[in-house]
Design an enzyme around this catalytic site. Structure first.
Site, PDB file in Angstrom:
ATOM      1  N   LYS A 193       1.426 -10.761  -2.304  1.00 34.39           N
ATOM      2  CA  LYS A 193       0.827 -10.653  -3.570  1.00 34.39           C
ATOM      3  C   LYS A 193       1.074 -12.018  -4.489  1.00 34.39           C
ATOM      4  O   LYS A 193       1.974 -12.681  -4.235  1.00 34.39           O
ATOM      5  CB  LYS A 193       1.450  -9.353  -4.448  1.00 34.39           C
ATOM      6  CG  LYS A 193       0.506  -8.192  -3.707  1.00 34.39           C
ATOM      7  CD  LYS A 193       0.946  -6.838  -4.506  1.00 34.39           C
ATOM      8  CE  LYS A 193       0.148  -5.685  -4.067  1.00 34.39           C
ATOM      9  NZ  LYS A 193       0.540  -4.542  -4.421  1.00 34.39           N
ATOM     10  N   ARG A 200       4.375  -1.300   2.605  1.00 32.09           N
ATOM     11  CA  ARG A 200       2.717  -1.488   3.025  1.00 32.09           C
ATOM     12  C   ARG A 200       2.576  -3.174   3.224  1.00 32.09           C
ATOM     13  O   ARG A 200       2.964  -3.947   2.233  1.00 32.09           O
ATOM     14  CB  ARG A 200       2.097  -1.137   1.598  1.00 32.09           C
ATOM     15  CG  ARG A 200       0.533  -1.371   1.971  1.00 32.09           C
ATOM     16  CD  ARG A 200      -0.350  -0.669   0.727  1.00 32.09           C
ATOM     17  NE  ARG A 200      -1.577  -0.650   1.004  1.00 32.09           N
ATOM     18  CZ  ARG A 200      -2.314  -1.833   0.680  1.00 32.09           C
ATOM     19  NH1 ARG A 200      -1.912  -3.100   0.272  1.00 32.09           N
ATOM     20  NH2 ARG A 200      -3.672  -1.958   0.855  1.00 32.09           N
TER      21      ARG A 200
HETATM   22  C1  8Y4 Z   1      -3.100 -10.772  -1.714  1.00 33.70           C
HETATM   23  C2  8Y4 Z   1      -2.673  -9.704  -0.887  1.00 33.70           C
HETATM   24  C3  8Y4 Z   1      -3.636 -10.611  -2.829  1.00 33.70           C
HETATM   25  C4  8Y4 Z   1      -2.793  -8.612  -1.639  1.00 33.70           C
HETATM   26  C5  8Y4 Z   1      -3.760  -9.467  -3.633  1.00 33.70           C
HETATM   27  C6  8Y4 Z   1      -3.210  -8.403  -2.736  1.00 33.70           C
HETATM   28  C7  8Y4 Z   1      -1.046  -1.370  -3.099  1.00 33.70           C
HETATM   29  C8  8Y4 Z   1      -1.784  -0.318  -2.530  1.00 33.70           C
HETATM   30  C9  8Y4 Z   1      -3.074  -2.132  -2.634  1.00 33.70           C
HETATM   31  C10 8Y4 Z   1       0.533  -1.137  -3.354  1.00 33.70           C
HETATM   32  C11 8Y4 Z   1      -0.023   1.041  -2.646  1.00 33.70           C
HETATM   33  C12 8Y4 Z   1      -3.156  -5.747  -2.625  1.00 33.70           C
HETATM   34  C13 8Y4 Z   1      -4.218  -0.410  -1.807  1.00 33.70           C
HETATM   35  C14 8Y4 Z   1      -3.804  -4.930  -3.395  1.00 33.70           C
HETATM   36  N1  8Y4 Z   1      -1.519  -2.768  -3.079  1.00 33.70           N
HETATM   37  N2  8Y4 Z   1      -1.186   0.992  -2.429  1.00 33.70           N
HETATM   38  N3  8Y4 Z   1      -2.941  -0.984  -2.480  1.00 33.70           N
HETATM   39  N4  8Y4 Z   1       0.857   0.172  -3.399  1.00 33.70           N
HETATM   40  N5  8Y4 Z   1       0.271   2.343  -2.549  1.00 33.70           N
HETATM   41  N6  8Y4 Z   1      -3.384  -6.851  -3.310  1.00 33.70           N
HETATM   42  O1  8Y4 Z   1       1.457  -1.998  -3.936  1.00 33.70           O
HETATM   43  O2  8Y4 Z   1      -2.495  -5.740  -1.662  1.00 33.70           O
HETATM   44  S1  8Y4 Z   1      -4.062  -3.215  -2.617  1.00 33.70           S
END
Ligand code: 8Y4
Length: 272
Positions: free
Chosen positions: A217, A253
């Site tokens: 993130k 996750r």
């Molecule tokens: C780079 C990598 C930039 C990843 C943005 C992201 C969560 C989730 C997501 C979480 C739960 C993401 C579906 C966002 N994050 N579900 N989902 N908890 N339960 N962004 O933190 O990975 S998607």
């Protein structure tokens, strides 16, 4: 069908592998999304030690728009079919998608809206034996990063999760099937994310297993000094996972399953 309590099915630490099935992923370099390629990626994550694969067909990145039920099903259904028999979680806020995923044997519903989006989703989960993840988010994905504001981010996230937990139990979903998630990066500044991890024990104190998603993130890249970061590096993701483990998180996750599993095995071996 799941019958064990979530805490037994997912001992601490357990890793959830991320499988995004959006048009920009698993395509043949163009527009043709290939479910077989996605299934291979999922099998690699399971071989690397993932306890479950989280399949998502609606991009939930900051600024992302929604997709229709038909489009979300078009994306996830072939992957659910290809992975039938493997441990799957469905990342959706839609009852219609969850219903189909549960028919293909998904054992968890991961709803980033914590049952606020679709009034039918609580019943779909209650009428199955599925596990449920309730996540905190301030605002909507489209706008949540514009100006996140809290008086005390940890107490507000905790109060929200307690309220959504009570709602889910009232809807007939047993508490022992529910995990809670502070929603790292969902309507939060870097400082909010850091404070949630520092004080994660206060979320753990609710008494439910806690899931955290901080893999790659952008707050990690920003913490490392790049104010324009859109992602965080692997090393930073692993440090965050280990820190969350030390504070009591149960499920992680992540995108990088092999590396995170190794780090968490060491963290667990030396845990006080
Ligand atoms: C780079 C990598 C930039 C990843 C943005 C992201 C969560 C989730 C997501 C979480 C739960 C993401 C579906 C966002 N994050 N579900 N989902 N908890 N339960 N962004 O933190 O990975 S998607």
């Amino acid at each position: 069908m799941a019958i064990e309590p979530l805490a037994q099915r997912f001992p601490r630490p357990s890793v959830m592998g991320v499988l995004n099935v959006t048009p920009d992923s698993f395509s043949d370099g163009g527009v043709h999304f290939d479910p077989a390629v996605a299934a291979v990626a999922a099998r690699h994550m399971l071989e690397a030690g993932a306890a479950i694969i989280d399949i998502g067909g609606e991009s939930t990145r900051p600024g992302a728009g929604g997709v229709t039920l038909v489009e979300e099903l078009r994306r996830v259904e072939p992957v659910l079919a290809a992975l039938h028999g493997s441990p799957m979680s469905i990342d959706t806020s839609k009852a219609g998608v969850a219903r189909v995923a549960l028919q293909y044997g998904a054992e968890m519903v991961n709803d980033i809206t914590a049952l606020r989006h679709d009034p039918e989703l609580a019943d779909v989960v209650a009428e199955s034996n599925a596990y449920l993840c309730l996540m905190h988010m301030q605002g909507e994905p489209q706008t949540m990063q514009h100006a996140p504001t809290y008086t005390d981010v940890v107490s507000e996230v905790k109060a929200f999760l307690e309220e959504r937990l009570a709602f889910a139990i009232e809807a007939g979903i047993p508490a022992e099937r529910i995990c809670l998630d502070p929603g790292i990066g969902f309507g939060k500044t870097v400082d909010h994310c850091v404070e949630l991890l520092q004080r994660l024990d206060e979320i753990v104190a609710i008494g439910q297993p806690v899931l955290v998603g901080l893999s790659r993130k952008s707050f990690l890249g920003k913490l490392l000094g790049d104010p324009a970061a859109t992602q965080g590096p692997l090393a930073a993701s692993i440090a965050g996972a280990v820190a969350a483990h030390e504070r009591g998180a149960t499920i992680f996750r992540v995108h990088d399953v092999h590396e995170t599993v190794a780090a968490l095995r060491v963290a667990a071996a030396v845990a006080a």
